[in-house]
Design an enzyme around this catalytic site. Structure first.
Site, PDB file in Angstrom:
ATOM      1  N   GLY A 152       0.792  -1.233   0.066  1.00  0.00           N
ATOM      2  CA  GLY A 152      -0.055  -0.036   0.195  1.00  0.00           C
ATOM      3  C   GLY A 152       0.864   1.137  -0.253  1.00  0.00           C
ATOM      4  O   GLY A 152       1.983   1.175  -0.169  1.00  0.00           O
ATOM      5  N   VAL A 162       4.008   1.402   2.040  1.00  0.00           N
ATOM      6  CA  VAL A 162       3.903   0.524   3.127  1.00  0.00           C
ATOM      7  C   VAL A 162       4.483  -0.925   2.595  1.00  0.00           C
ATOM      8  O   VAL A 162       3.919  -1.286   1.595  1.00  0.00           O
ATOM      9  CB  VAL A 162       2.694   0.314   3.587  1.00  0.00           C
ATOM     10  CG1 VAL A 162       2.527  -0.648   4.885  1.00  0.00           C
ATOM     11  CG2 VAL A 162       2.019   1.828   4.233  1.00  0.00           C
ATOM     12  N   ASP A 172      -7.979  12.547  10.938  1.00  0.00           N
ATOM     13  CA  ASP A 172      -7.957  12.132   9.582  1.00  0.00           C
ATOM     14  C   ASP A 172      -8.606  10.634   9.267  1.00  0.00           C
ATOM     15  O   ASP A 172      -7.993   9.790   8.710  1.00  0.00           O
ATOM     16  CB  ASP A 172      -6.512  11.923   8.852  1.00  0.00           C
ATOM     17  CG  ASP A 172      -6.646  11.565   7.224  1.00  0.00           C
ATOM     18  OD1 ASP A 172      -7.548  12.042   6.701  1.00  0.00           O
ATOM     19  OD2 ASP A 172      -5.604  10.978   6.744  1.00  0.00           O
ATOM     20  N   GLY A 215       0.493   5.710   1.237  1.00  0.00           N
ATOM     21  CA  GLY A 215      -0.167   6.709   1.842  1.00  0.00           C
ATOM     22  C   GLY A 215       0.440   7.887   1.595  1.00  0.00           C
ATOM     23  O   GLY A 215       1.474   8.088   0.852  1.00  0.00           O
ATOM     24  N   GLY A 216      -0.100   9.023   2.299  1.00  0.00           N
ATOM     25  CA  GLY A 216       0.654  10.411   2.240  1.00  0.00           C
ATOM     26  C   GLY A 216       1.996  10.369   2.710  1.00  0.00           C
ATOM     27  O   GLY A 216       2.729  11.038   2.199  1.00  0.00           O
ATOM     28  N   PHE A 217       2.311   9.635   3.732  1.00  0.00           N
ATOM     29  CA  PHE A 217       3.859   9.572   4.178  1.00  0.00           C
ATOM     30  C   PHE A 217       4.500   8.779   3.389  1.00  0.00           C
ATOM     31  O   PHE A 217       5.781   9.144   3.138  1.00  0.00           O
ATOM     32  CB  PHE A 217       3.535   8.900   5.714  1.00  0.00           C
ATOM     33  CG  PHE A 217       5.065   8.984   6.305  1.00  0.00           C
ATOM     34  CD1 PHE A 217       5.714   9.899   7.075  1.00  0.00           C
ATOM     35  CD2 PHE A 217       5.616   7.599   6.378  1.00  0.00           C
ATOM     36  CE1 PHE A 217       6.752   9.747   7.608  1.00  0.00           C
ATOM     37  CE2 PHE A 217       6.878   7.599   7.115  1.00  0.00           C
ATOM     38  CZ  PHE A 217       7.444   8.864   7.723  1.00  0.00           C
ATOM     39  N   GLY A 218       4.261   7.580   2.769  1.00  0.00           N
ATOM     40  CA  GLY A 218       4.817   7.076   1.929  1.00  0.00           C
ATOM     41  C   GLY A 218       4.453   5.775   1.613  1.00  0.00           C
ATOM     42  O   GLY A 218       3.417   5.232   2.111  1.00  0.00           O
ATOM     43  N   LYS A 229       5.821   1.199   7.214  1.00  0.00           N
ATOM     44  CA  LYS A 229       5.656   2.297   6.444  1.00  0.00           C
ATOM     45  C   LYS A 229       6.925   3.183   6.105  1.00  0.00           C
ATOM     46  O   LYS A 229       7.301   3.879   7.307  1.00  0.00           O
ATOM     47  CB  LYS A 229       4.512   3.088   7.256  1.00  0.00           C
ATOM     48  CG  LYS A 229       4.155   4.261   6.482  1.00  0.00           C
ATOM     49  CD  LYS A 229       2.609   4.849   6.922  1.00  0.00           C
ATOM     50  CE  LYS A 229       3.018   5.701   8.047  1.00  0.00           C
ATOM     51  NZ  LYS A 229       1.519   6.049   8.387  1.00  0.00           N
TER      52      LYS A 229
END
Length: 821
Positions: A522, A529, A643, A524-527, A543
């Protein structure tokens, strides 16, 4: 015999020097019973006409609290006479009863009852805002009492092996109303009974039901005064009974009363099973272990002409090695020799006839218990006995609040507070160099010591306890100070972001656990996974900070997530296994959630294949709500997730839901703070419009986002659909029509309870009110979702019980008891 004792054990010395007699407050000592009517006027007692047991005032068992009578309106609605009055505890976070005397190693049944009866005029508020407090057995969490009805009697019961000459029952104020208690009872049992209750663990009652009867049975029919509650037979079952004598064979480990075994239920034919189920509590504190269960079934056979044989299954797994063949007019049973712990928290027991059985199965009663594990952290039993002796003899009125060395990693040996063998505090009030009181080297000084202790001990008791608390506090603080690892150079350490707690991994370890980041699961906004596995075999999700993420933004999110998840733990929040704080390779390592997100199952590319039933969605909603409620109310200062969306509700083994992704979370700075001023951030469609316009973030902003998730769960639709309005407006328009099929996900196929759906929609629309002050708290949302789930579960099981036995608390009103007959 006393000479080998450590010199630091003041209380053992006191026992040697002062031959004190323990004053017994028990009303029925010859029977091994203590029967306390809490709130009864001091010195009063009475004989209960139904049981023949003598009840006394709680004066002498506790020195704090206030006596009250229930409202006259509720007189006659109490299930037990002890419900007419109560003792409340408006002050003090921990108030404890001391039940004595007990005999070390002996087994006791301890039972507490609670009836509110609108004693304070606030009974009408309980429906919308339940009164909640915890009950502890000494230092160990026993039960959480949630009172939402003035007319109900709530019961907590536990079977415990005494470790000292007294047993402490403590009421803990958790900030949700004033704790109270109506009665407290202790019953001596044979040590051979209920083998699951041992010195290192107690078992607390979840349910005890008698089948085929319509009345409550207790003492004197049950010599141990267990309460056997009548349970109405479900459809497809028949009530049967006999007047013949039923005997217990020698060595029976339950000794069920004959009257319980004289009634039973059976199915109409061998193809229909007898079943019962229960659900683990979902509102326990995060510090309490997820409960593990034991259960017992009790039966006999009223005939001996035809073969009756059956197997018992727990959640589909065979529970007994050999089939049961009930003995003719002799008490028989099956029981759990080991505990059950199922991730979903739902337990179902089926009793099914074997292929060779001529008759269907039979069941007279069943009991379910959950485990109360003892961790061994407590004051030594000898010192507890001495303290209780001093308190009784000198009539010390200071309320005993349990073990003074409370931190989890510390424990007392005599008066020494230790952690991992390191002494952090010692208190001693005598000097052995002036003569050993054991060997009588200095008789004169021994007499002086006796006189000193006899006069000074009552005065110093409070000072000793206060000093003890301070020593434990400061030694714990000292032990928690972070240190630079010995193996790291100063330069290497400075290249890492300082974090006070948690497990840190190196970048090399990240490469090893992810097989060089080979499996991406996966992003996400952080990076991205990645899937990984620790050396001990635990699967994890790693992550990594994305190269495209600005270092400032990434570091801020990283620190927010680590700081929150290293200090906050809850069964419905994703567990942070560790992190990598190398500034060039920021990473977060979580427990692996193999079943993806709620989004995947509702609207993801495989959603049609993975469609969740309404009962599954309702349960997931409740679990996520409890996790969010913990962030808002269970932390020292509230945490706003900021969020929340279906992507961030992950599903683990057995589809248990947990909230994840705390990169945007914020914590209140003090209890008086009304909001957090930040630049609005979040996900389009879920973000609170009031927060978006004002920049004022509150816990109510999370409530709005959760309301959107609830509507998404019900409809299966995204918050935003191009060329149409937001999901809140879409649902409102369809609700106005009054046709539930207009907005419910068609993939349910009509398999849902209509009232359950409406309740979830109602609470969702309240959550998404434009004005934040009109939205409910997450605690209210949790309460409503519990009702919605119960309605759906009742539909799925085909019946709704009039007797409520939700969670670990037993609730029963007089009206429901009558309706169950």
């Amino acid at each position: 015999m006393w000479c080998g004792l450590p010199s630091s054990s003041l209380f053992i010395l006191v026992i040697v020097l002062l031959p004190l007699l323990v004053h017994s407050q028990t009303a029925s000592l010859d029977e091994g019973f203590i029967s306390i009517d809490c709130g009864l006027s001091s010195g009063s007692s009475y004989l209960d006409e139904k049981t023949g047991l003598n009840y006394t005032s709680d004066d002498g068992y506790i020195y704090t609290g206030e006596n009250h009578n229930i409202s006259a309106k509720y007189n006659g609605q109490e299930l037990f006479k002890t419900g007419l009055n109560l003792r409340s505890f408006p002050t003090g976070g921990r108030n404890c009863y001391t039940l004595s005397p007990t005999t070390t190693g002996h087994k006791y049944l301890v039972r507490a009852m609670f009836m509110h009866g609108n004693y304070n005029g606030k009974g009408n508020d309980l429906v919308s805002s339940p009164l909640v407090f915890d009950v502890y057995m000494g230092l160990y969490f026993w039960d959480r009492i949630s009172v939402n009805n003035s007319a109900k009697t709530y019961i907590a019961e536990v079977i415990v092996v005494a470790k000292a000459n007294s047993i402490s029952v403590c009421l803990i104020d958790i900030g949700d109303g004033t704790p109270f208690i109506s009665s407290l009872e202790m019953r001596l049992m044979k040590s051979s009974l209920y083998p699951a209750a041992m010195a290192n663990q107690s078992i607390a009652l979840q349910e005890r039901n008698s089948m085929g009867t319509n009345s409550l049975l207790r003492y004197p029919d049950d010599i141990y005064d267990r309460l056997w509650w009548p349970l109405k037979a479900s459809s497809g079952l028949l009530n049967i009974s006999t007047n013949r004598t039923i005997k217990n064979y020698p060595g029976n480990i339950f000794e069920v009363p004959a009257r319980v075994l004289q009634t039973a239920v059976t199915s109409t034919n061998t193809s229909i099973p007898i079943s019962f189920s229960w659900t683990a509590p979902t509102d326990w504190p995060a510090t309490a272990a997820v409960p593990a269960y034991f259960y017992n079934t009790h039966f006999t056979d009223y005939q001996n002409q035809r073969v009756r044989e059956f197997n018992t299954y727990t959640n589909g797994d065979l529970s007994t090695s050999d089939p049961s063949r009930p003995a003719y007019l002799i008490s028989d049973y099956t029981y759990s020799s080991s505990q059950y712990n199922i991730d979903t928290g739902f337990y179902n027991v089926c009793i099914i006839a074997t292929n060779t059985s001529e008759l269907p199965p039979v069941l007279s009663a069943y009991e379910t218990f959950y485990l109360v594990q003892h961790d061994g952290t407590m004051t030594s039993p000898e010192d507890v006995d001495a303290m209780m002796t001093i308190r009784t003899e000198y009539q010390v009125k200071k309320n005993w609040m349990g073990d003074p060395c409370l931190p989890e990693n510390y424990r007392w040996t005599g008066l020494i507070c230790q952690s991992d063998g390191i002494t952090s505090g010692v208190i001693s009030l005598y000097d052995t160099t002036n003569g050993d009181p054991c060997n009588e080297k200095s008789p004169k000084k021994k007499k002086a010591a006796v006189l000193f202790v006899a006069i000074v001990v009552p005065i110093l008791m409070v000072a000793v306890l206060v000093s003890t608390l301070l020593l434990c506090y400061f030694c714990r603080k000292q032990a928690q100070r972070p240190e630079v690892p010995d193996t790291a150079s100063k330069e290497e350490y400075e290249d890492h972001i300082h974090i006070s707690d948690g497990r840190e991994f190196t970048y090399k370890e990240l490469m090893e656990m992810t097989n060089n980041f080979s499996v991406c699961i996966g992003e996400g906004g952080f990076g991205p996974v990645f899937h990984g596995q620790l050396k001990e075999g635990t699967q994890v999700a790693v992550k990594m900070q994305s190269p495209t993420s600005t270092i400032g933004k990434g570091t801020t999110e990283f620190l927010a997530e680590v700081e929150n998840l290293t200090t906050v733990h809850h069964r419905y929040l994703v567990f942070l296994v560790g992190y990598c704080s190398n500034k060039n390779h920021l990473a977060l390592i979580y427990e692996y959630m193999p079943n993806g997100s709620l989004y995947d199952h509702i609207r993801g590319k495989n959603a049609i294949v993975q469609t969740l039933r309404w009962c599954d969605r309702a349960r997931i909603a409740l679990e996520a709500a409890q996790g969010l409620d913990y962030l808002h109310t269970g932390c020292v200062l509230p945490i706003v997730h900021s969020d929340l969306k279906s992507h961030n509700i992950l599903l683990g083994h057995d589809m248990v839901a947990k909230i994840s992704d705390f990169g945007l979370s914020k914590s209140y700075l003090n209890a008086a703070q009304s909001h957090i001023s930040v630049t609005a951030a979040g996900t389009l469609g879920y973000i609170d419009p009031e927060y978006c316009l004002s920049g004022r973030l509150t816990i109510s902003s999370d409530v709005f986002s959760f309301g959107v998730v609830l509507l998404e769960i019900v409809t299966g639709e995204p918050p935003i659909i191009p060329t149409t309005v937001h999901i809140v407006q879409r649902v409102k328009e369809k609700v106005a029509v009054g046709n539930i099929e207009a907005f419910v996900d068609p993939r349910f196929g009509g398999e849902y309870d209509t009232n359950s759906i409406w309740k979830v929609v109602d609470i969702a629309l309240l959550c998404t009110k434009e004005a934040s002050h009109e939205r409910p708290t997450m605690s209210t949302v949790v309460a409503e979702l519990k009702v919605a789930l119960a309605l759906e579960n009742a539909r799925a099981s085909g019946s709704i019980s009039d007797i409520s036995q939700g969670g670990a608390n037993f609730e029963l009103s007089i009206n429901s008891l009558l309706s169950a007959r």
